[in-house]
Design a protein around this motif. Structure first.
Motif, mmCIF file in Angstrom:
data_model
loop_
_atom_site.group_PDB
_atom_site.id
_atom_site.type_symbol
_atom_site.label_atom_id
_atom_site.label_comp_id
_atom_site.label_asym_id
_atom_site.label_seq_id
_atom_site.Cartn_x
_atom_site.Cartn_y
_atom_site.Cartn_z
ATOM 1 N N LEU A 195 -56.078 90.872 117.718
ATOM 2 C CA LEU A 195 -57.422 90.327 117.527
ATOM 3 C C LEU A 195 -57.779 89.379 118.663
ATOM 4 O O LEU A 195 -58.902 89.373 119.167
ATOM 5 C CB LEU A 195 -57.498 89.587 116.186
ATOM 6 N N GLN A 196 -56.815 88.563 119.075
ATOM 7 C CA GLN A 196 -57.071 87.578 120.127
ATOM 8 C C GLN A 196 -57.513 88.256 121.420
ATOM 9 O O GLN A 196 -58.342 87.725 122.159
ATOM 10 C CB GLN A 196 -55.808 86.746 120.363
ATOM 11 N N SER A 197 -56.980 89.431 121.696
ATOM 12 C CA SER A 197 -57.290 90.115 122.952
ATOM 13 C C SER A 197 -58.561 90.937 122.875
ATOM 14 O O SER A 197 -59.016 91.455 123.898
ATOM 15 C CB SER A 197 -56.124 91.029 123.340
ATOM 16 N N SER A 198 -59.156 91.068 121.674
ATOM 17 C CA SER A 198 -60.294 91.977 121.539
ATOM 18 C C SER A 198 -61.601 91.300 121.164
ATOM 19 O O SER A 198 -62.650 91.936 121.204
ATOM 20 C CB SER A 198 -59.977 93.045 120.481
ATOM 21 N N ILE A 199 -61.583 90.022 120.800
ATOM 22 C CA ILE A 199 -62.817 89.393 120.344
ATOM 23 C C ILE A 199 -63.313 88.363 121.341
ATOM 24 O O ILE A 199 -62.548 87.728 122.052
ATOM 25 C CB ILE A 199 -62.631 88.717 118.965
#
Length: 315
Positions: A275-279
């Motif tokens: 999630l951290q890398s995609s939002i």
């Protein structure tokens, strides 16, 4: 990589011509030396040959010309940057079912630890907020760039009764709308990350919340955390608390978010890492002329310095 003025790249043919001319000149020099001097005499006159060092300054200078030509063509590349006013609201389930020990030491402890690391790993430019939910939902840390406030709020969470998933989404949306003076009219790019292990048992429905999130254009990514065999002890009885993955998956799909299922500490960490890398990111075109020109300057300086040190002259 693209170029704003690609016609300048034709100058690379000049660099190629210089390379060819240099190679031909070196061959002619070697032939001249062999033709007009005997080998024993050459060894006495020049017993130590510079070898590769003789060519290094010239090739460094040619490399500088090539890179400078690329800089003149104004190269442009795609750069991944944080979105302006990007906002992430972490919604955490604090219902009693999170006390289940099917995940060691228990769901709640692991969830708090993973959420804390997730918040700490987000870029400092992001606004981060925290919403807790049980019977109702509460904004315990309004979205801001003060990530430590969200971390401190996570540490202070305690368990309570019921599970209000719909209220958690609606409260998170309200937190996003309260980010700044323009958020109500101009909603910032936002994402809600909701972790839960149960069904919606209190407050407004998940469908109602999903519809409002969809209308607002705020994706809700959900994490179904726990195993189907989870239980809690209540008044001497063992109560099953299986994960309701279906409802959480439906919420994510309806709002164009992502759905994850995690049954262990490691899996939950992987979910938050993904999630951290995609939002909160966007891709922008950035001109890198200055960077490329800097490389060209460095190559030219290196060529000059090497020539001065080794041969006491400039190339």
């Amino acid at each position: 990589m693209r170029f704003e003025q690609p016609l300048w790249l034709w100058l690379l043919l000049v660099a190629a011509a210089l390379v060819v001319a240099y190679v031909i000149a070196q061959r002619r020099r070697s032939q001249y030396a062999v033709r007009f001097a005997t080998l024993p005499m050459l060894e006495k006159v020049a017993p130590k040959r510079p070898g590769w060092r003789r060519h290094a300054p010239a090739f460094a200078f040619l490399a500088a010309i090539v890179v400078l030509t690329i800089a003149i063509a104004r190269p442009v590349t795609d750069v991944r940057v944080p979105r302006e006013r990007a906002t992430v609201v972490v919604a955490m389930d604090i219902s009693n079912s999170m006390a289940a020990t099917d995940v060691s030491p228990d769901r709640f402890s692991v969830a708090k630890e993973a959420a804390t690391q997730f918040v700490r790993d987000l870029p400092e430019q992001f606004n981060v907020g925290l919403v807790s939910f049980a019977r109702t939902a509460t904004v315990v840390a309004p979205p801001s760039t003060n990530h430590q406030a969200a971390v401190d709020a996570i540490e202070q969470l305690t368990l309570s009764d019921s599970t209000a998933i719909g209220e958690a989404v609606l409260t998170s949306l309200q937190a996003v709308r309260s980010l700044d003076s323009q958020a109500a009219e101009d909603l910032p790019p936002a994402r809600i990350v909701l972790l839960s292990d149960g069904s919606n048992t209190s407050g407004r429905s998940i469908d109602e919340a999903a519809q409002e999130a969809t209308t607002a254009g705020v994706p809700v990514s959900t994490i179904a955390y726990g195993t189907p065999d989870g239980t809690i002890d209540l008044e001497g009885r063992s109560i099953p608390v299986p994960v309701d993955a279906e409802s959480l998956q439906g919420l994510a799909e309806t709002t164009s978010g992502s759905f994850y299922a995690a049954e262990s500490n490691e899996e939950l960490r992987d979910v938050y890492s993904d999630l951290q890398s995609s939002i909160g990111w966007t891709t922008e075109e950035r001109e890198i002329t200055n960077l490329v020109a800097g490389v060209a300057l460095a190559a030219a300086l290196l060529a000059g310095l090497a020539s001065l040190l080794w041969f006491s002259r400039l190339p």
